[in-house]
Design an enzyme around this catalytic site. Structure first.
Site, PDB file in Angstrom:
ATOM      1  N   GLY A  39       6.619 -25.251  17.928  1.00  0.00           N
ATOM      2  CA  GLY A  39       5.236 -25.489  17.521  1.00  0.00           C
ATOM      3  C   GLY A  39       4.182 -25.427  18.605  1.00  0.00           C
TER       4      GLY A  39
ATOM      5  CG  ASN B 256       1.606 -19.822  18.761  1.00  0.00           C
ATOM      6  OD1 ASN B 256       0.627 -19.328  19.294  1.00  0.00           O
ATOM      7  ND2 ASN B 256       2.818 -19.361  18.945  1.00  0.00           N
TER       8      ASN B 256
ATOM      9  CG  LEU C  50      12.090 -18.163  12.677  1.00  0.00           C
ATOM     10  CD1 LEU C  50      13.352 -18.585  13.421  1.00  0.00           C
ATOM     11  CD2 LEU C  50      11.442 -16.953  13.349  1.00  0.00           C
ATOM     12  CE  LYS C  51      15.201 -19.680   6.402  1.00  0.00           C
ATOM     13  NZ  LYS C  51      16.508 -18.989   6.299  1.00  0.00           N
ATOM     14  CG  LEU C  52      10.189 -12.115   3.195  1.00  0.00           C
ATOM     15  CD1 LEU C  52       9.602 -11.384   4.387  1.00  0.00           C
ATOM     16  CD2 LEU C  52      11.134 -11.207   2.416  1.00  0.00           C
TER      17      LEU C  52
ATOM     18  CG  ASN D  18       3.585 -13.824  11.403  1.00  0.00           C
ATOM     19  OD1 ASN D  18       3.980 -14.945  11.697  1.00  0.00           O
ATOM     20  ND2 ASN D  18       4.184 -12.704  11.829  1.00  0.00           N
TER      21      ASN D  18
ATOM     22  CG  HIS E 255       5.571 -10.074  15.957  1.00  0.00           C
ATOM     23  ND1 HIS E 255       6.782 -10.506  15.443  1.00  0.00           N
ATOM     24  CD2 HIS E 255       5.859  -9.019  16.756  1.00  0.00           C
ATOM     25  CE1 HIS E 255       7.747  -9.746  15.919  1.00  0.00           C
ATOM     26  NE2 HIS E 255       7.217  -8.843  16.728  1.00  0.00           N
TER      27      HIS E 255
ATOM     28  CG  ASP F  99       7.123  -9.038  12.051  1.00  0.00           C
ATOM     29  OD1 ASP F  99       8.262  -8.944  12.521  1.00  0.00           O
ATOM     30  OD2 ASP F  99       6.515 -10.119  11.892  1.00  0.00           O
TER      31      ASP F  99
ATOM     32  CD  GLU G  31       2.947 -15.745  20.807  1.00  0.00           C
ATOM     33  OE1 GLU G  31       3.925 -15.382  21.481  1.00  0.00           O
ATOM     34  OE2 GLU G  31       3.036 -16.453  19.787  1.00  0.00           O
TER      35      GLU G  31
HETATM   36  C1  GRF Z   1       5.958 -17.376  18.970  1.00  0.00           C
HETATM   37  O1  GRF Z   1       6.268 -16.524  20.035  1.00  0.00           O
HETATM   38  C2  GRF Z   1       5.480 -16.557  17.796  1.00  0.00           C
HETATM   39  O2  GRF Z   1       4.781 -15.375  18.128  1.00  0.00           O
HETATM   40  C3  GRF Z   1       6.742 -16.204  17.118  1.00  0.00           C
HETATM   41  O3  GRF Z   1       7.551 -17.343  17.232  1.00  0.00           O
HETATM   42  C4  GRF Z   1       7.187 -18.068  18.420  1.00  0.00           C
HETATM   43  C5  GRF Z   1       6.916 -19.484  18.001  1.00  0.00           C
HETATM   44  O4  GRF Z   1       6.637 -20.295  19.070  1.00  0.00           O
HETATM   45  N1  GRF Z   1       6.579 -15.752  15.759  1.00  0.00           N
HETATM   46  P1  GRF Z   1       6.095 -21.793  18.838  1.00  0.00           P
HETATM   47  O5  GRF Z   1       7.018 -22.472  17.848  1.00  0.00           O
HETATM   48  O6  GRF Z   1       4.688 -21.700  18.297  1.00  0.00           O
HETATM   49  O7  GRF Z   1       6.142 -22.399  20.190  1.00  0.00           O
END
Ligand code: GRF
Length: 194
Positions: free
Chosen positions: A14, A16, A83-85, A100, A102, A143, A172
């Protein structure tokens, strides 16, 4: 004008989410109102609880009704390491309000199975001189939705997947709050978030 209500979906640590929580202060055009996860041990849950944000742990991430009920109080939905669709009906319900982040410059290095360390290993194996982060709208495939914004970072000759991942993650943490605030301002002014 009331802030746009943001729900964040996360499966991991978490960071982000934390960047959003740290950036979206009391006068911001958006506010995180819920954190949803498919993992009861996700570090993102601790960050949400620390910030006093309500949380939901999904029993079945493929169950659209369960997800839509968890998102009932959201105007904008952010996938941050989820990570889920997302089920089709939830994508349709939040079309152009579901984004999202990435850790690569899509459309390259994306798709099913391309997450975490594997992404950076693939970038290094390709010999690419730049990598970066992408924020895009979510559609029915991993994606593949329209790109909203990207932030580029250099790939250094001595990079390992971990050093590259750290540089991309820092990008990010800048890019995601910027995009969320821009979309929120558009939504607040009655515009489509596209
Ligand atoms: C990030 O690199 C994001 O781009 C990817 O998964 C990672 C998640 O990191 N989809 P966090 O859980 O936000 O630290």
């Amino acid at each position: 004008m009331p802030p746009v209500r943001v729900a964040v979906l996360a499966s991991g640590g978490g960071t982000n989410l934390q960047a959003l929580l740290d950036t979206l202060g009391p006068d911001a055009p958006a506010r995180v109102v819920r954190v949803v996860t498919n993992r009861a041990d996700a570090g993102a849950l601790d960050r949400a609880r620390q910030a006093g944000v309500p949380t939901t742990v999904l029993r079945d991430p493929a169950d659209a009704a369960e997800l839509l009920s968890a998102l009932a109080d959201a105007d904008l939905v952010v996938l941050a390491g989820y990570l889920k669709l997302v089920p089709r009906t939830a994508v349709a319900r939040f079309r152009h309000r579901l984004i999202n982040i990435h850790p690569a410059l899509l459309p390259a290095f994306g798709g099913p199975g391309m997450y975490g360390r594997r992404v950076h290993e693939a970038v290094l194996a390709s010999g690419a001189a730049v990598s970066g982060a992408t924020v895009h709208y979510v559609d029915e495939q991993y994606d593949r939705g329209p790109i909203i914004a990207q932030r580029r970072v250099p790939v250094r000759p001595d990079d390992t997947p971990d050093t590259l991942a750290a540089r991309v993650l820092a990008a990010e943490h800048e890019l995601l709050p910027e995009v969320v605030m821009n979309l929120a301002r558009k939504i607040q002014h009655g515009g489509e978030s596209r």
